[in-house]
Design an enzyme around this catalytic site. Structure first.
Site, PDB file in Angstrom:
ATOM      1  N   PRO A 116      -5.667   0.946 -16.221  1.00  0.00           N
ATOM      2  CA  PRO A 116      -5.628   1.766 -17.331  1.00  0.00           C
ATOM      3  C   PRO A 116      -4.323   1.708 -18.150  1.00  0.00           C
ATOM      4  O   PRO A 116      -4.227   2.308 -19.280  1.00  0.00           O
ATOM      5  CB  PRO A 116      -5.627   3.211 -16.811  1.00  0.00           C
ATOM      6  CG  PRO A 116      -5.109   3.067 -15.318  1.00  0.00           C
ATOM      7  CD  PRO A 116      -5.663   1.818 -14.926  1.00  0.00           C
ATOM      8  N   GLY A 117      -3.383   1.051 -17.548  1.00  0.00           N
ATOM      9  CA  GLY A 117      -2.388   0.696 -18.529  1.00  0.00           C
ATOM     10  C   GLY A 117      -0.769   0.959 -17.859  1.00  0.00           C
ATOM     11  O   GLY A 117       0.025   0.733 -18.537  1.00  0.00           O
ATOM     12  N   CYS A 235      -4.537  -3.568  -4.393  1.00  0.00           N
ATOM     13  CA  CYS A 235      -4.291  -2.319  -3.647  1.00  0.00           C
ATOM     14  C   CYS A 235      -5.234  -2.289  -2.345  1.00  0.00           C
ATOM     15  O   CYS A 235      -5.859  -1.283  -2.228  1.00  0.00           O
ATOM     16  CB  CYS A 235      -4.482  -1.287  -4.620  1.00  0.00           C
ATOM     17  SG  CYS A 235      -6.196  -0.954  -5.453  1.00  0.00           S
TER      18      CYS A 235
END
Length: 476
Positions: A116-117, A235
Protein backbone atom coordinates in the site's frame (compact mmCIF):
# COMPACT_ATOMS: atom_id res chain seq x y z
CA UNK A 1 -0.17 -16.81 19.79
CA UNK A 2 -1.80 -20.20 20.40
CA UNK A 3 0.20 -22.87 18.55
CA UNK A 4 -2.92 -24.94 17.95
CA UNK A 5 -4.22 -22.09 15.74
CA UNK A 6 -1.32 -22.55 13.30
CA UNK A 7 -1.52 -24.80 10.20
CA UNK A 8 -0.39 -28.32 11.13
CA UNK A 9 2.12 -28.76 8.29
CA UNK A 10 3.58 -25.33 9.05
CA UNK A 11 4.10 -26.37 12.69
CA UNK A 12 5.78 -29.61 11.60
CA UNK A 13 8.18 -27.75 9.31
CA UNK A 14 9.09 -25.08 11.86
CA UNK A 15 9.61 -27.63 14.65
CA UNK A 16 12.01 -29.54 12.40
CA UNK A 17 13.92 -26.33 11.58
CA UNK A 18 13.95 -24.67 15.00
CA UNK A 19 14.06 -27.63 17.37
CA UNK A 20 13.82 -26.49 21.00
CA UNK A 21 13.57 -22.84 19.90
CA UNK A 22 10.16 -23.44 18.36
CA UNK A 23 8.16 -22.81 21.54
CA UNK A 24 9.93 -19.50 22.19
CA UNK A 25 9.43 -18.47 18.57
CA UNK A 26 5.70 -19.14 18.40
CA UNK A 27 4.62 -18.60 21.96
CA UNK A 28 5.45 -14.90 22.07
CA UNK A 29 2.77 -12.75 23.73
CA UNK A 30 -0.49 -12.77 21.82
CA UNK A 31 -1.72 -9.34 22.77
CA UNK A 32 -1.97 -8.47 19.10
CA UNK A 33 0.22 -6.87 16.49
CA UNK A 34 2.74 -4.24 17.47
CA UNK A 35 1.94 -0.79 16.08
CA UNK A 36 4.35 1.68 14.59
CA UNK A 37 4.66 5.05 12.86
CA UNK A 38 7.22 5.87 10.16
CA UNK A 39 7.89 9.61 10.09
CA UNK A 40 7.66 11.33 6.71
CA UNK A 41 10.97 13.15 6.29
CA UNK A 42 9.37 15.27 3.57
CA UNK A 43 7.38 16.84 6.41
CA UNK A 44 9.67 16.86 9.45
CA UNK A 45 12.47 15.08 11.28
CA UNK A 46 11.79 12.23 13.71
CA UNK A 47 12.80 14.53 16.55
CA UNK A 48 10.33 17.22 15.48
CA UNK A 49 7.58 14.64 15.11
CA UNK A 50 8.28 13.20 18.56
CA UNK A 51 7.93 16.68 20.05
CA UNK A 52 4.56 17.21 18.31
CA UNK A 53 2.97 13.77 18.75
CA UNK A 54 0.21 13.46 21.33
CA UNK A 55 0.54 9.66 21.55
CA UNK A 56 3.37 7.62 23.11
CA UNK A 57 6.45 6.81 21.03
CA UNK A 58 9.42 4.52 21.53
CA UNK A 59 12.52 4.30 19.34
CA UNK A 60 12.31 1.62 16.66
CA UNK A 61 15.14 -0.91 16.31
CA UNK A 62 14.41 -1.25 12.60
CA UNK A 63 14.70 2.25 11.12
CA UNK A 64 15.98 5.61 12.47
CA UNK A 65 12.93 7.45 11.11
CA UNK A 66 10.36 5.12 12.67
CA UNK A 67 8.80 4.65 16.09
CA UNK A 68 6.98 1.91 17.97
CA UNK A 69 3.62 3.09 19.35
CA UNK A 70 2.92 1.26 22.64
CA UNK A 71 -0.79 2.06 22.69
CA UNK A 72 -3.09 -0.89 21.83
CA UNK A 73 -6.15 1.30 21.13
CA UNK A 74 -4.26 3.78 18.91
CA UNK A 75 -6.26 4.69 15.80
CA UNK A 76 -3.74 6.27 13.43
CA UNK A 77 -6.13 6.74 10.50
CA UNK A 78 -8.24 9.16 12.50
CA UNK A 79 -5.38 11.43 13.57
CA UNK A 80 -5.03 14.79 11.76
CA UNK A 81 -1.29 14.18 11.32
CA UNK A 82 -2.12 11.02 9.37
CA UNK A 83 -4.35 13.01 7.01
CA UNK A 84 -1.53 15.55 6.67
CA UNK A 85 0.95 12.81 5.69
CA UNK A 86 3.27 13.52 8.63
CA UNK A 87 3.55 9.79 9.33
CA UNK A 88 2.65 6.42 7.86
CA UNK A 89 1.09 3.84 10.18
CA UNK A 90 3.35 0.85 9.66
CA UNK A 91 4.08 -2.36 11.51
CA UNK A 92 7.54 -1.60 12.98
CA UNK A 93 9.65 -4.30 11.33
CA UNK A 94 8.17 -3.43 7.92
CA UNK A 95 10.29 -0.27 7.92
CA UNK A 96 13.56 -2.26 7.79
CA UNK A 97 13.83 -3.21 4.06
CA UNK A 98 13.68 0.35 2.70
CA UNK A 99 16.32 1.47 5.19
CA UNK A 100 18.70 -1.19 3.81
CA UNK A 101 18.41 0.08 0.24
CA UNK A 102 20.65 3.14 0.91
CA UNK A 103 18.78 5.64 -1.27
CA UNK A 104 20.18 9.14 -1.88
CA UNK A 105 18.68 12.24 -3.55
CA UNK A 106 18.91 12.23 -7.34
CA UNK A 107 18.80 8.46 -7.82
CA UNK A 108 16.42 6.49 -9.98
CA UNK A 109 14.59 4.11 -7.62
CA UNK A 110 11.96 1.45 -8.33
CA UNK A 111 9.62 -0.26 -5.88
CA UNK A 112 8.16 -3.13 -7.88
CA UNK A 113 5.57 -4.47 -5.40
CA UNK A 114 4.77 -1.15 -3.79
CA UNK A 115 1.20 -1.18 -2.40
CA UNK A 116 0.00 0.00 0.00
CA UNK A 117 2.96 2.41 0.04
CA UNK A 118 4.65 2.43 3.44
CA UNK A 119 8.07 1.36 2.15
CA UNK A 120 7.59 3.47 -0.98
CA UNK A 121 7.04 6.59 1.11
CA UNK A 122 10.29 5.85 2.96
CA UNK A 123 12.13 5.70 -0.37
CA UNK A 124 10.48 8.95 -1.45
CA UNK A 125 11.60 10.65 1.75
CA UNK A 126 15.18 9.48 1.16
CA UNK A 127 15.08 10.97 -2.37
CA UNK A 128 13.96 14.33 -0.89
CA UNK A 129 12.07 15.28 -4.05
CA UNK A 130 15.06 14.71 -6.34
CA UNK A 131 15.45 11.92 -8.88
CA UNK A 132 12.73 9.49 -9.93
CA UNK A 133 10.66 6.99 -7.96
CA UNK A 134 8.81 4.32 -9.94
CA UNK A 135 6.12 2.80 -7.71
CA UNK A 136 4.48 -0.25 -9.26
CA UNK A 137 1.60 -2.46 -8.17
CA UNK A 138 0.16 -5.27 -10.28
CA UNK A 139 -3.30 -5.40 -8.63
CA UNK A 140 -5.34 -2.43 -9.88
CA UNK A 141 -7.29 -1.77 -6.66
CA UNK A 142 -4.09 -1.86 -4.61
CA UNK A 143 -2.39 0.45 -7.12
CA UNK A 144 -5.10 3.03 -6.50
CA UNK A 145 -4.49 2.81 -2.73
CA UNK A 146 -0.77 3.27 -3.45
CA UNK A 147 -1.48 6.41 -5.47
CA UNK A 148 -3.61 7.90 -2.71
CA UNK A 149 -1.00 7.19 -0.04
CA UNK A 150 1.84 8.75 -2.02
CA UNK A 151 -0.26 11.85 -2.60
CA UNK A 152 -1.10 12.01 1.11
CA UNK A 153 2.62 11.85 1.91
CA UNK A 154 3.33 14.83 -0.37
CA UNK A 155 5.53 12.90 -2.82
CA UNK A 156 6.27 15.01 -5.91
CA UNK A 157 8.60 12.81 -7.97
CA UNK A 158 6.79 9.46 -8.14
CA UNK A 159 5.35 7.64 -11.13
CA UNK A 160 2.66 5.13 -10.14
CA UNK A 161 2.22 2.22 -12.54
CA UNK A 162 -0.17 -0.75 -12.63
CA UNK A 163 1.96 -3.20 -14.56
CA UNK A 164 3.38 -6.68 -14.81
CA UNK A 165 7.08 -6.52 -13.92
CA UNK A 166 7.96 -8.27 -17.19
CA UNK A 167 6.66 -5.24 -19.12
CA UNK A 168 8.60 -2.88 -16.89
CA UNK A 169 11.77 -4.90 -17.45
CA UNK A 170 11.27 -4.66 -21.22
CA UNK A 171 10.67 -0.90 -21.00
CA UNK A 172 13.46 -0.01 -18.57
CA UNK A 173 16.54 -2.24 -19.04
CA UNK A 174 19.37 -1.16 -16.73
CA UNK A 175 17.67 2.11 -15.82
CA UNK A 176 17.52 2.11 -12.00
CA UNK A 177 20.15 2.66 -9.30
CA UNK A 178 18.11 1.03 -6.54
CA UNK A 179 15.25 -1.48 -6.63
CA UNK A 180 13.08 -2.78 -3.82
CA UNK A 181 11.31 -6.12 -4.27
CA UNK A 182 9.07 -6.56 -1.24
CA UNK A 183 7.61 -9.64 -2.82
CA UNK A 184 4.13 -11.15 -2.46
CA UNK A 185 4.57 -14.12 -0.13
CA UNK A 186 2.77 -16.70 2.01
CA UNK A 187 2.62 -14.20 4.89
CA UNK A 188 3.79 -16.55 7.64
CA UNK A 189 5.42 -13.65 9.47
CA UNK A 190 1.97 -12.04 9.79
CA UNK A 191 0.23 -15.06 11.35
CA UNK A 192 -0.04 -13.32 14.72
CA UNK A 193 -2.08 -10.43 13.35
CA UNK A 194 -3.63 -11.89 10.20
CA UNK A 195 -6.11 -14.74 10.56
CA UNK A 196 -6.66 -14.79 6.79
CA UNK A 197 -2.95 -15.51 6.23
CA UNK A 198 -3.24 -18.52 8.54
CA UNK A 199 -6.39 -19.85 6.88
CA UNK A 200 -4.99 -19.51 3.34
CA UNK A 201 -1.64 -21.16 4.04
CA UNK A 202 -0.66 -24.38 2.29
CA UNK A 203 2.52 -25.99 1.02
CA UNK A 204 1.27 -25.45 -2.53
CA UNK A 205 0.81 -21.74 -1.82
CA UNK A 206 4.39 -21.50 -0.56
CA UNK A 207 5.67 -23.13 -3.77
CA UNK A 208 3.56 -20.83 -5.92
CA UNK A 209 4.87 -17.76 -4.07
CA UNK A 210 8.49 -18.90 -4.48
CA UNK A 211 8.03 -19.32 -8.23
CA UNK A 212 6.43 -15.89 -8.56
CA UNK A 213 9.17 -14.29 -6.44
CA UNK A 214 11.82 -15.75 -8.74
CA UNK A 215 10.14 -14.24 -11.79
CA UNK A 216 9.88 -10.78 -10.19
CA UNK A 217 13.54 -10.91 -9.14
CA UNK A 218 14.60 -11.82 -12.69
CA UNK A 219 12.71 -8.80 -14.02
CA UNK A 220 14.21 -6.57 -11.33
CA UNK A 221 17.70 -7.80 -12.24
CA UNK A 222 17.13 -6.65 -15.82
CA UNK A 223 16.00 -3.19 -14.65
CA UNK A 224 18.94 -2.62 -12.28
CA UNK A 225 21.87 -0.58 -13.55
CA UNK A 226 25.44 -1.94 -13.30
CA UNK A 227 26.72 -1.47 -9.75
CA UNK A 228 23.17 -1.02 -8.48
CA UNK A 229 21.72 -2.37 -5.26
CA UNK A 230 18.54 -4.38 -4.84
CA UNK A 231 16.77 -5.41 -1.63
CA UNK A 232 14.62 -8.52 -1.66
CA UNK A 233 12.26 -8.90 1.29
CA UNK A 234 9.33 -11.01 2.42
CA UNK A 235 7.14 -11.26 5.50
CA UNK A 236 7.36 -15.04 5.72
CA UNK A 237 9.47 -17.64 7.57
CA UNK A 238 9.46 -20.18 4.71
CA UNK A 239 13.03 -21.06 3.65
CA UNK A 240 11.75 -21.87 0.16
CA UNK A 241 10.67 -18.22 -0.24
CA UNK A 242 13.68 -16.74 1.53
CA UNK A 243 17.13 -18.34 1.41
CA UNK A 244 15.89 -20.77 -1.25
CA UNK A 245 14.60 -18.01 -3.55
CA UNK A 246 17.83 -16.01 -3.16
CA UNK A 247 19.97 -19.07 -3.85
CA UNK A 248 18.03 -19.90 -7.02
CA UNK A 249 18.34 -16.27 -8.14
CA UNK A 250 22.12 -16.20 -7.59
CA UNK A 251 22.50 -19.37 -9.62
CA UNK A 252 20.62 -17.78 -12.51
CA UNK A 253 22.44 -14.45 -12.17
CA UNK A 254 26.19 -14.79 -11.53
CA UNK A 255 26.51 -11.02 -11.91
CA UNK A 256 24.89 -10.63 -8.46
CA UNK A 257 26.20 -11.26 -4.96
CA UNK A 258 24.77 -10.93 -1.46
CA UNK A 259 26.21 -7.75 -0.05
CA UNK A 260 27.76 -7.66 3.41
CA UNK A 261 25.84 -5.18 5.55
CA UNK A 262 26.46 -3.98 9.12
CA UNK A 263 24.62 -6.18 11.59
CA UNK A 264 21.48 -4.56 12.98
CA UNK A 265 21.00 -5.20 16.71
CA UNK A 266 18.61 -8.09 17.15
CA UNK A 267 18.59 -9.17 13.50
CA UNK A 268 19.19 -12.88 12.99
CA UNK A 269 21.53 -14.09 10.25
CA UNK A 270 20.07 -16.04 7.34
CA UNK A 271 20.22 -19.83 7.48
CA UNK A 272 22.00 -21.28 4.40
CA UNK A 273 21.47 -24.81 5.72
CA UNK A 274 17.70 -24.33 5.48
CA UNK A 275 18.08 -23.99 1.68
CA UNK A 276 19.88 -27.35 1.45
CA UNK A 277 23.48 -28.60 1.54
CA UNK A 278 24.29 -26.96 -1.81
CA UNK A 279 23.62 -23.49 -0.33
CA UNK A 280 27.00 -23.13 1.38
CA UNK A 281 29.37 -20.64 -0.21
CA UNK A 282 26.74 -18.34 -1.71
CA UNK A 283 26.77 -15.74 1.08
CA UNK A 284 23.29 -16.53 2.37
CA UNK A 285 24.50 -16.06 5.93
CA UNK A 286 24.67 -12.35 5.03
CA UNK A 287 20.88 -12.20 4.65
CA UNK A 288 18.69 -11.17 7.60
CA UNK A 289 15.72 -12.56 9.46
CA UNK A 290 13.56 -10.69 11.97
CA UNK A 291 12.23 -13.05 14.60
CA UNK A 292 9.21 -11.71 16.55
CA UNK A 293 10.26 -13.35 19.81
CA UNK A 294 13.55 -11.39 19.70
CA UNK A 295 12.46 -7.99 18.36
CA UNK A 296 9.18 -6.11 18.81
CA UNK A 297 7.75 -6.66 15.34
CA UNK A 298 6.45 -9.27 12.92
CA UNK A 299 8.57 -11.78 10.99
CA UNK A 300 10.58 -10.58 7.97
CA UNK A 301 13.41 -11.74 5.72
CA UNK A 302 15.78 -9.43 3.81
CA UNK A 303 18.64 -9.84 1.36
CA UNK A 304 20.76 -7.02 -0.04
CA UNK A 305 21.93 -7.89 -3.57
CA UNK A 306 24.60 -6.01 -5.52
CA UNK A 307 24.96 -6.12 -9.30
CA UNK A 308 28.51 -6.10 -10.61
CA UNK A 309 29.65 -3.27 -12.84
CA UNK A 310 30.53 0.40 -12.74
CA UNK A 311 27.60 2.74 -12.01
CA UNK A 312 29.38 5.50 -13.91
CA UNK A 313 29.05 3.52 -17.14
CA UNK A 314 25.31 2.91 -16.82
CA UNK A 315 23.50 4.22 -19.91
CA UNK A 316 20.16 5.71 -18.87
CA UNK A 317 17.63 6.97 -21.33
CA UNK A 318 15.61 10.10 -20.72
CA UNK A 319 12.00 10.79 -21.50
CA UNK A 320 11.08 11.44 -25.12
CA UNK A 321 10.11 14.93 -26.22
CA UNK A 322 6.62 13.75 -27.15
CA UNK A 323 5.64 13.86 -23.47
CA UNK A 324 6.37 17.55 -23.08
CA UNK A 325 3.59 20.02 -23.70
CA UNK A 326 4.02 21.63 -27.08
CA UNK A 327 3.94 25.43 -27.20
CA UNK A 328 0.24 25.60 -28.09
CA UNK A 329 -0.88 23.25 -25.33
CA UNK A 330 1.45 24.90 -22.86
CA UNK A 331 -0.03 28.31 -23.65
CA UNK A 332 -3.56 26.99 -23.21
CA UNK A 333 -2.74 25.22 -19.97
CA UNK A 334 -0.86 28.16 -18.48
CA UNK A 335 -3.58 30.67 -19.34
CA UNK A 336 -5.41 29.69 -16.14
CA UNK A 337 -2.68 27.85 -14.23
CA UNK A 338 -0.22 30.75 -14.26
CA UNK A 339 -2.60 33.22 -12.52
CA UNK A 340 -3.37 30.60 -9.88
CA UNK A 341 0.34 30.19 -9.13
CA UNK A 342 0.89 33.95 -9.05
CA UNK A 343 -2.08 34.63 -6.76
CA UNK A 344 -1.73 31.62 -4.44
CA UNK A 345 1.94 30.80 -3.89
CA UNK A 346 4.70 32.92 -2.43
CA UNK A 347 7.36 31.59 -4.86
CA UNK A 348 5.68 30.91 -8.20
CA UNK A 349 9.04 30.55 -9.94
CA UNK A 350 9.62 27.27 -8.10
CA UNK A 351 7.02 25.61 -10.30
CA UNK A 352 6.98 27.75 -13.44
CA UNK A 353 10.69 27.29 -14.07
CA UNK A 354 10.09 23.58 -14.58
CA UNK A 355 9.37 22.27 -18.10
CA UNK A 356 8.18 18.74 -17.44
CA UNK A 357 4.44 19.30 -17.74
CA UNK A 358 1.99 16.88 -19.30
CA UNK A 359 -1.76 16.91 -19.79
CA UNK A 360 -3.88 13.78 -19.30
CA UNK A 361 -7.20 15.07 -20.60
CA UNK A 362 -7.90 18.10 -18.41
CA UNK A 363 -5.51 16.96 -15.67
CA UNK A 364 -2.18 18.78 -15.45
CA UNK A 365 0.85 16.96 -14.04
CA UNK A 366 4.43 17.95 -13.27
CA UNK A 367 6.71 15.03 -14.04
CA UNK A 368 10.08 14.13 -12.53
CA UNK A 369 12.86 15.85 -14.46
CA UNK A 370 14.77 12.65 -15.29
CA UNK A 371 11.81 10.38 -15.94
CA UNK A 372 12.27 7.60 -18.50
CA UNK A 373 9.80 7.02 -21.32
CA UNK A 374 6.30 5.86 -20.29
CA UNK A 375 5.14 4.74 -23.73
CA UNK A 376 2.71 1.82 -23.65
CA UNK A 377 2.58 1.46 -19.86
CA UNK A 378 -0.46 1.69 -17.57
CA UNK A 379 0.18 4.90 -15.65
CA UNK A 380 -1.97 5.97 -12.71
CA UNK A 381 0.16 8.96 -11.79
CA UNK A 382 2.87 10.38 -14.09
CA UNK A 383 4.20 12.73 -11.43
CA UNK A 384 2.67 15.40 -9.22
CA UNK A 385 -0.99 16.05 -10.01
CA UNK A 386 -1.23 19.84 -10.06
CA UNK A 387 -4.94 20.16 -10.76
CA UNK A 388 -7.74 20.36 -13.31
CA UNK A 389 -8.04 22.81 -16.18
CA UNK A 390 -11.70 23.77 -16.15
CA UNK A 391 -13.42 26.37 -18.29
CA UNK A 392 -11.68 29.67 -17.64
CA UNK A 393 -10.23 28.53 -14.33
CA UNK A 394 -7.72 26.20 -12.74
CA UNK A 395 -8.74 24.06 -9.75
CA UNK A 396 -5.77 22.83 -7.71
CA UNK A 397 -5.56 19.20 -6.67
CA UNK A 398 -5.47 17.82 -3.16
CA UNK A 399 -2.07 16.34 -4.08
CA UNK A 400 -0.70 19.82 -4.74
CA UNK A 401 -1.89 21.05 -1.34
CA UNK A 402 -0.08 18.20 0.41
CA UNK A 403 3.07 18.81 -1.61
CA UNK A 404 3.27 22.42 -0.41
CA UNK A 405 4.83 23.76 2.76
CA UNK A 406 2.86 26.24 4.80
CA UNK A 407 5.26 29.06 4.01
CA UNK A 408 4.82 28.50 0.26
CA UNK A 409 1.18 29.64 0.39
CA UNK A 410 0.26 33.31 0.41
CA UNK A 411 -2.74 32.54 2.58
CA UNK A 412 -2.88 29.68 5.08
CA UNK A 413 -5.19 28.69 7.92
CA UNK A 414 -3.72 26.87 10.89
CA UNK A 415 -6.00 24.50 12.82
CA UNK A 416 -5.11 22.97 16.16
CA UNK A 417 -4.59 19.19 15.78
CA UNK A 418 -6.52 18.67 19.02
CA UNK A 419 -9.35 21.11 18.30
CA UNK A 420 -12.87 20.70 16.93
CA UNK A 421 -12.24 22.77 13.78
CA UNK A 422 -9.75 20.33 12.29
CA UNK A 423 -12.17 17.43 12.77
CA UNK A 424 -14.96 19.45 11.16
CA UNK A 425 -12.68 20.26 8.24
CA UNK A 426 -11.72 16.58 7.77
CA UNK A 427 -15.42 15.68 7.77
CA UNK A 428 -16.04 18.19 4.98
CA UNK A 429 -18.33 20.39 7.07
CA UNK A 430 -19.11 24.02 6.29
CA UNK A 431 -16.66 26.55 7.67
CA UNK A 432 -18.55 29.81 7.14
CA UNK A 433 -18.15 31.09 10.69
CA UNK A 434 -14.37 30.81 10.42
CA UNK A 435 -14.33 32.96 7.28
CA UNK A 436 -14.24 36.11 9.39
CA UNK A 437 -10.52 35.68 9.94
CA UNK A 438 -9.99 36.41 6.21
CA UNK A 439 -12.04 39.61 6.18
CA UNK A 440 -10.44 42.18 3.92
CA UNK A 441 -8.48 39.63 1.92
CA UNK A 442 -9.18 39.06 -1.78
CA UNK A 443 -10.97 35.89 -2.75
CA UNK A 444 -8.86 32.87 -3.47
CA UNK A 445 -7.41 29.59 -2.32
CA UNK A 446 -6.40 29.02 1.30
CA UNK A 447 -3.99 26.27 2.35
CA UNK A 448 -5.42 24.58 5.45
CA UNK A 449 -2.75 23.32 7.88
CA UNK A 450 -2.48 21.56 11.22
CA UNK A 451 0.63 21.42 13.37
CA UNK A 452 2.33 23.36 10.59
CA UNK A 453 1.63 20.55 8.07
CA UNK A 454 -0.49 21.18 4.97
CA UNK A 455 -3.83 19.37 5.08
CA UNK A 456 -5.86 20.50 2.07
CA UNK A 457 -7.58 23.42 0.39
CA UNK A 458 -10.40 25.79 1.26
CA UNK A 459 -11.60 28.63 -0.94
CA UNK A 460 -12.54 32.06 0.32
CA UNK A 461 -15.13 34.08 -1.60
CA UNK A 462 -18.01 36.38 -0.68
CA UNK A 463 -17.33 36.13 3.03
CA UNK A 464 -17.58 32.34 2.89
CA UNK A 465 -14.88 29.70 3.29
CA UNK A 466 -15.74 26.65 1.18
CA UNK A 467 -14.37 23.28 2.30
CA UNK A 468 -12.47 21.49 -0.50
CA UNK A 469 -11.33 18.41 1.40
CA UNK A 470 -11.95 15.47 -1.02
CA UNK A 471 -15.17 13.59 -0.38
CA UNK A 472 -13.56 10.18 -0.68
CA UNK A 473 -11.05 10.97 2.08
CA UNK A 474 -13.37 12.55 4.64
CA UNK A 475 -13.70 11.20 8.15
CA UNK A 476 -17.00 9.65 9.11
Amino acid sequence: MIISQLPELFVQRERALLGPRFDAMFSYPGQGAVRGASVNALRCTPQQFAALADFPLEESPFCPSAFVVPQPDWKPGRHPYHHAGAFYAQEPSASAPAALLDVHPGMRVADLCAAPGGKTSQLAAALAGQGVLLANEFVAARAEVLRQNLERMGVTNAIVTNEDTARLAAAYPGQFDRILVDAPCSGEGMFRKDEEARSQWSEEHVKMCAARQGEILDHAAAMLAPGGRMVYSTCTFAPEENEGTVLAFLRRHPEFRVEQMPAYPGFTKGKPQWAGPEAEGWGLERTFRIMPHILEGEGHFMAVLRKEGDPENAAKTGRRDRLYLDSRKRKEAFRDYEPFIRDTLTEPGTFLERKEYVLFGEQLYLMPADMPDMKGLKILRPGLHLGTLKKNRFEPSHALALALRKEEAQCSWELSPSGDSVIRYLKGEALSEEAGIFKGRPKGWVLVCTGGFSLGWAKYAGGMLKNHYPKGLRRN
